[in-house]
Design an enzyme around this catalytic site. Structure first.
Site, PDB file in Angstrom:
ATOM      1  N   ASP A 176      -1.671   5.908  -4.477  1.00 37.35           N
ATOM      2  CA  ASP A 176      -2.688   4.878  -4.555  1.00 37.35           C
ATOM      3  C   ASP A 176      -2.429   4.115  -5.871  1.00 37.35           C
ATOM      4  O   ASP A 176      -1.709   4.629  -6.736  1.00 37.35           O
ATOM      5  CB  ASP A 176      -4.055   5.566  -4.563  1.00 37.35           C
ATOM      6  CG  ASP A 176      -5.190   4.604  -4.750  1.00 37.35           C
ATOM      7  OD1 ASP A 176      -5.247   3.604  -4.028  1.00 37.35           O
ATOM      8  OD2 ASP A 176      -6.036   4.856  -5.645  1.00 37.35           O
ATOM      9  N   LEU A 177      -3.015   2.928  -6.023  1.00 36.12           N
ATOM     10  CA  LEU A 177      -2.751   2.166  -7.251  1.00 36.12           C
ATOM     11  C   LEU A 177      -3.888   2.310  -8.271  1.00 36.12           C
ATOM     12  O   LEU A 177      -3.740   2.987  -9.292  1.00 36.12           O
ATOM     13  CB  LEU A 177      -2.520   0.686  -6.902  1.00 36.12           C
ATOM     14  CG  LEU A 177      -2.254  -0.239  -8.080  1.00 36.12           C
ATOM     15  CD1 LEU A 177      -0.961   0.124  -8.793  1.00 36.12           C
ATOM     16  CD2 LEU A 177      -2.197  -1.695  -7.614  1.00 36.12           C
ATOM     17  N   ASP A 178      -5.027   1.707  -7.919  1.00 35.85           N
ATOM     18  CA  ASP A 178      -6.149   1.708  -8.854  1.00 35.85           C
ATOM     19  C   ASP A 178      -6.720   3.116  -8.996  1.00 35.85           C
ATOM     20  O   ASP A 178      -7.173   3.705  -8.026  1.00 35.85           O
ATOM     21  CB  ASP A 178      -7.228   0.750  -8.336  1.00 35.85           C
ATOM     22  CG  ASP A 178      -8.482   0.782  -9.177  1.00 35.85           C
ATOM     23  OD1 ASP A 178      -8.392   1.121 -10.370  1.00 35.85           O
ATOM     24  OD2 ASP A 178      -9.563   0.473  -8.647  1.00 35.85           O
TER      25      ASP A 178
ATOM     26  N   THR B 282      -7.426  -0.239 -12.925  1.00 37.33           N
ATOM     27  CA  THR B 282      -7.877  -1.626 -12.753  1.00 37.33           C
ATOM     28  C   THR B 282      -9.360  -1.688 -12.409  1.00 37.33           C
ATOM     29  O   THR B 282      -9.938  -2.778 -12.399  1.00 37.33           O
ATOM     30  CB  THR B 282      -7.041  -2.349 -11.678  1.00 37.33           C
ATOM     31  OG1 THR B 282      -6.710  -1.426 -10.647  1.00 37.33           O
ATOM     32  CG2 THR B 282      -5.772  -2.922 -12.257  1.00 37.33           C
TER      33      THR B 282
ATOM     34  N   LYS C 267     -14.815   1.723  -5.512  1.00 29.85           N
ATOM     35  CA  LYS C 267     -13.457   2.244  -5.718  1.00 29.85           C
ATOM     36  C   LYS C 267     -12.778   2.541  -4.388  1.00 29.85           C
ATOM     37  O   LYS C 267     -13.340   3.246  -3.536  1.00 29.85           O
ATOM     38  CB  LYS C 267     -13.500   3.498  -6.602  1.00 29.85           C
ATOM     39  CG  LYS C 267     -13.781   3.151  -8.052  1.00 29.85           C
ATOM     40  CD  LYS C 267     -13.594   4.339  -8.966  1.00 29.85           C
ATOM     41  CE  LYS C 267     -13.840   3.917 -10.413  1.00 29.85           C
ATOM     42  NZ  LYS C 267     -13.856   5.051 -11.323  1.00 29.85           N
ATOM     43  N   GLY C 268     -11.592   2.014  -4.219  1.00 30.69           N
ATOM     44  CA  GLY C 268     -10.819   2.257  -3.000  1.00 30.69           C
ATOM     45  C   GLY C 268     -11.255   1.423  -1.805  1.00 30.69           C
ATOM     46  O   GLY C 268     -10.653   1.495  -0.745  1.00 30.69           O
TER      47      GLY C 268
ATOM     48  N   ARG D 119     -11.747  -5.700  -0.756  1.00 24.67           N
ATOM     49  CA  ARG D 119     -12.444  -6.758  -1.493  1.00 24.67           C
ATOM     50  C   ARG D 119     -13.674  -7.257  -0.725  1.00 24.67           C
ATOM     51  O   ARG D 119     -14.760  -7.399  -1.275  1.00 24.67           O
ATOM     52  CB  ARG D 119     -11.473  -7.928  -1.743  1.00 24.67           C
ATOM     53  CG  ARG D 119     -11.964  -8.906  -2.764  1.00 24.67           C
ATOM     54  CD  ARG D 119     -10.993 -10.068  -2.933  1.00 24.67           C
ATOM     55  NE  ARG D 119      -9.623  -9.621  -3.174  1.00 24.67           N
ATOM     56  CZ  ARG D 119      -8.562 -10.412  -3.159  1.00 24.67           C
ATOM     57  NH1 ARG D 119      -8.721 -11.719  -2.928  1.00 24.67           N
ATOM     58  NH2 ARG D 119      -7.358  -9.944  -3.373  1.00 24.67           N
TER      59      ARG D 119
ATOM     60  N   SER E 106      -1.988   1.086  -1.197  1.00 27.55           N
ATOM     61  CA  SER E 106      -3.187   0.609  -1.898  1.00 27.55           C
ATOM     62  C   SER E 106      -3.985  -0.370  -1.038  1.00 27.55           C
ATOM     63  O   SER E 106      -3.414  -1.095  -0.233  1.00 27.55           O
ATOM     64  CB  SER E 106      -2.743  -0.095  -3.188  1.00 27.55           C
ATOM     65  OG  SER E 106      -3.794  -0.856  -3.732  1.00 27.55           O
ATOM     66  N   ALA E 107      -5.304  -0.408  -1.273  1.00 33.76           N
ATOM     67  CA  ALA E 107      -6.161  -1.374  -0.584  1.00 33.76           C
ATOM     68  C   ALA E 107      -6.065  -2.757  -1.227  1.00 33.76           C
ATOM     69  O   ALA E 107      -6.540  -3.740  -0.672  1.00 33.76           O
ATOM     70  CB  ALA E 107      -7.601  -0.892  -0.624  1.00 33.76           C
ATOM     71  N   SER E 108      -5.445  -2.829  -2.398  1.00 28.91           N
ATOM     72  CA  SER E 108      -5.462  -4.087  -3.156  1.00 28.91           C
ATOM     73  C   SER E 108      -4.442  -5.111  -2.662  1.00 28.91           C
ATOM     74  O   SER E 108      -3.258  -4.817  -2.530  1.00 28.91           O
ATOM     75  CB  SER E 108      -5.199  -3.809  -4.637  1.00 28.91           C
ATOM     76  OG  SER E 108      -5.057  -5.037  -5.327  1.00 28.91           O
TER      77      SER E 108
ATOM     78  N   ASN F 203      -3.679  -7.474  -4.501  1.00 22.65           N
ATOM     79  CA  ASN F 203      -2.993  -7.856  -5.737  1.00 22.65           C
ATOM     80  C   ASN F 203      -1.991  -6.806  -6.203  1.00 22.65           C
ATOM     81  O   ASN F 203      -1.447  -6.915  -7.305  1.00 22.65           O
ATOM     82  CB  ASN F 203      -4.034  -8.068  -6.851  1.00 22.65           C
ATOM     83  CG  ASN F 203      -4.992  -9.204  -6.537  1.00 22.65           C
ATOM     84  OD1 ASN F 203      -4.565 -10.326  -6.277  1.00 22.65           O
ATOM     85  ND2 ASN F 203      -6.281  -8.923  -6.522  1.00 22.65           N
TER      86      ASN F 203
ATOM     87  N   LYS G  48      -9.009   2.149   4.426  1.00 21.04           N
ATOM     88  CA  LYS G  48      -9.232   3.577   4.229  1.00 21.04           C
ATOM     89  C   LYS G  48     -10.728   3.846   4.486  1.00 21.04           C
ATOM     90  O   LYS G  48     -11.536   3.024   4.056  1.00 21.04           O
ATOM     91  CB  LYS G  48      -8.881   3.997   2.782  1.00 21.04           C
ATOM     92  CG  LYS G  48      -7.443   3.707   2.366  1.00 21.04           C
ATOM     93  CD  LYS G  48      -7.283   3.894   0.847  1.00 21.04           C
ATOM     94  CE  LYS G  48      -5.915   3.456   0.362  1.00 21.04           C
ATOM     95  NZ  LYS G  48      -5.739   3.502  -1.101  1.00 21.04           N
TER      96      LYS G  48
ATOM     97  N   GLU H  73      -4.416  10.246  -4.654  1.00 16.32           N
ATOM     98  CA  GLU H  73      -5.543   9.333  -4.463  1.00 16.32           C
ATOM     99  C   GLU H  73      -6.703   9.669  -5.386  1.00 16.32           C
ATOM    100  O   GLU H  73      -6.912  10.834  -5.704  1.00 16.32           O
ATOM    101  CB  GLU H  73      -6.073   9.486  -3.023  1.00 16.32           C
ATOM    102  CG  GLU H  73      -5.812   8.352  -2.089  1.00 16.32           C
ATOM    103  CD  GLU H  73      -6.536   7.057  -2.387  1.00 16.32           C
ATOM    104  OE1 GLU H  73      -7.443   7.042  -3.232  1.00 16.32           O
ATOM    105  OE2 GLU H  73      -6.173   6.044  -1.774  1.00 16.32           O
ATOM    106  N   ASP H  74      -7.485   8.649  -5.776  1.00 15.41           N
ATOM    107  CA  ASP H  74      -8.666   8.914  -6.611  1.00 15.41           C
ATOM    108  C   ASP H  74      -9.973   8.615  -5.887  1.00 15.41           C
ATOM    109  O   ASP H  74     -11.040   8.838  -6.460  1.00 15.41           O
ATOM    110  CB  ASP H  74      -8.610   8.078  -7.890  1.00 15.41           C
ATOM    111  CG  ASP H  74      -8.890   6.615  -7.616  1.00 15.41           C
ATOM    112  OD1 ASP H  74      -8.293   6.066  -6.664  1.00 15.41           O
ATOM    113  OD2 ASP H  74      -9.722   6.023  -8.321  1.00 15.41           O
TER     114      ASP H  74
HETATM  115  P1  B16 Z   1      -8.144  -6.517  -4.402  1.00 17.32           P
HETATM  116  P2  B16 Z   1      -6.662   1.017  -4.582  1.00 17.32           P
HETATM  117  C1  B16 Z   1      -8.547  -0.883  -4.509  1.00 17.32           C
HETATM  118  O1  B16 Z   1      -7.317  -0.398  -5.015  1.00 17.32           O
HETATM  119  C2  B16 Z   1      -9.608  -0.774  -5.578  1.00 17.32           C
HETATM  120  O2  B16 Z   1      -9.881   0.596  -5.887  1.00 17.32           O
HETATM  121  C3  B16 Z   1     -10.888  -1.401  -5.074  1.00 17.32           C
HETATM  122  O3  B16 Z   1     -11.902  -1.333  -6.063  1.00 17.32           O
HETATM  123  C4  B16 Z   1     -10.614  -2.865  -4.704  1.00 17.32           C
HETATM  124  O4  B16 Z   1     -11.775  -3.472  -4.167  1.00 17.32           O
HETATM  125  C5  B16 Z   1      -9.474  -2.915  -3.656  1.00 17.32           C
HETATM  126  O5  B16 Z   1      -8.333  -2.256  -4.185  1.00 17.32           O
HETATM  127  C6  B16 Z   1      -9.109  -4.327  -3.256  1.00 17.32           C
HETATM  128  O6  B16 Z   1      -8.553  -4.977  -4.370  1.00 17.32           O
HETATM  129  O7  B16 Z   1      -9.406  -7.304  -4.614  1.00 17.32           O
HETATM  130  O8  B16 Z   1      -7.175  -6.605  -5.557  1.00 17.32           O
HETATM  131  O9  B16 Z   1      -7.488  -6.851  -3.088  1.00 17.32           O
HETATM  132  O10 B16 Z   1      -7.496   2.074  -5.242  1.00 17.32           O
HETATM  133  O11 B16 Z   1      -6.667   1.114  -3.071  1.00 17.32           O
HETATM  134  O12 B16 Z   1      -5.282   0.909  -5.164  1.00 17.32           O
HETATM  135 MG    MG Z   2      -7.815   4.094  -6.016  1.00 16.09          MG
END
Ligand code: B16
Ligand code: MG
Length: 217
Positions: A9-11, A17, A45-46, A49, A114-116, A118, A145, A169-170
């Site tokens: 996982d990233l964040d 982040t 978290k996780g 957006r 990751s869900a991000s 970015n 997820k 994962e966190d």
């Molecule tokens: P973005 P992960 C998740 O990252 C974050 O934990 C979560 O807080 C955020 O809303 C999500 O990414 C989407 O991020 O706005 O950058 O697309 O923990 O899955 O790495």
């Molecule tokens: Mg995370």
């Protein structure tokens, strides 16, 4: 037994982040005339957006049109990216650099799950982008997820069966996604919150060579 691979996982695992997400969501909440606490931020978290905004608006008891929601999502992401653009490799969490070096030495592949949306930019900012064999992020998935989709795509990209994948994962939703994918799950953080994980560690510095050797044995 086949050689294991890792999916990170990233964040909360590679970098923190969450603190930047929090600042941007808090400013948005304040503009909408309500407060948003650090404790409440745990719920995001996780989470994707779009879902994060839904949770935030629910906390503020605010109803908005889809058009207005889109404007707020763009505004939040713009502010969040200002923080991300200032990131450096100093922000890589403890133990991660050593772990990736160990996996490289052992010729063990690893992917990002990751869900991000970015995620690629963040990995580039901290200098880790090139090191991952595959990157699966919020742009690649249609189901968030705890659906296992993100990790199953990563396994496919690594050409591995899910049983040979170890997910770090966190977030609870992430642990559930890993378990739903029939992968080994390692929870980073509060053991009570992440009790569904196969293994629990308090923080990333506990991802020691000894622990990893046990996992891949
Ligand atoms: P973005 P992960 C998740 O990252 C974050 O934990 C979560 O807080 C955020 O809303 C999500 O990414 C989407 O991020 O706005 O950058 O697309 O923990 O899955 O790495
Ligand atoms: Mg995370």
């Amino acid at each position: 037994m086949d050689k294991k691979v890792f999916i990170f996982d990233l964040d909360g695992v590679i970098v923190d982040t969450a603190k930047y997400h929090y600042l941007a969501w808090k400013n948005l909440a304040n503009e909408l005339s309500f407060d948003f606490s650090k404790d409440q931020n745990e719920q995001l978290k996780g989470v994707s957006r779009v879902r994060s905004l839904e949770i935030l608006l629910n906390i503020g008891k605010i109803n908005l049109s889809d058009e207005k929601k889109q404007l707020l999502l763009d505004k939040k992401n713009k502010e969040y990216l200002e923080y991300v653009n200032r990131m450096t490799d100093d922000e890589i969490l403890p133990g991660i650099n050593q772990l990736l070096t160990f996996l490289d030495q052992k010729n063990i592949k690893y992917a990002l799950g990751s869900a991000s949306k970015n995620a690629p930019l963040i990995l580039k900012k901290v200098g880790l982008y090139e090191r991952f064999s595959a990157i699966v992020d919020g742009n690649d998935v249609s189901k968030a997820k705890p659906d296992p989709e993100v990790f199953l795509i990563a396994a496919k990209k690594l050409k591995k069966d899910p049983v040979d994948c170890i997910v770090i994962e966190d977030a609870l939703a992430g642990i559930q996604a890993a378990n739903n994918a029939k992968m080994t799950s390692v929870g980073i953080g509060d053991k009570n919150l992440l009790h569904e994980a196969d293994y629990n560690l308090s923080d990333t510095s506990k991802l020691t060579v000894d622990f990893i050797n046990k996992l891949i044995a």
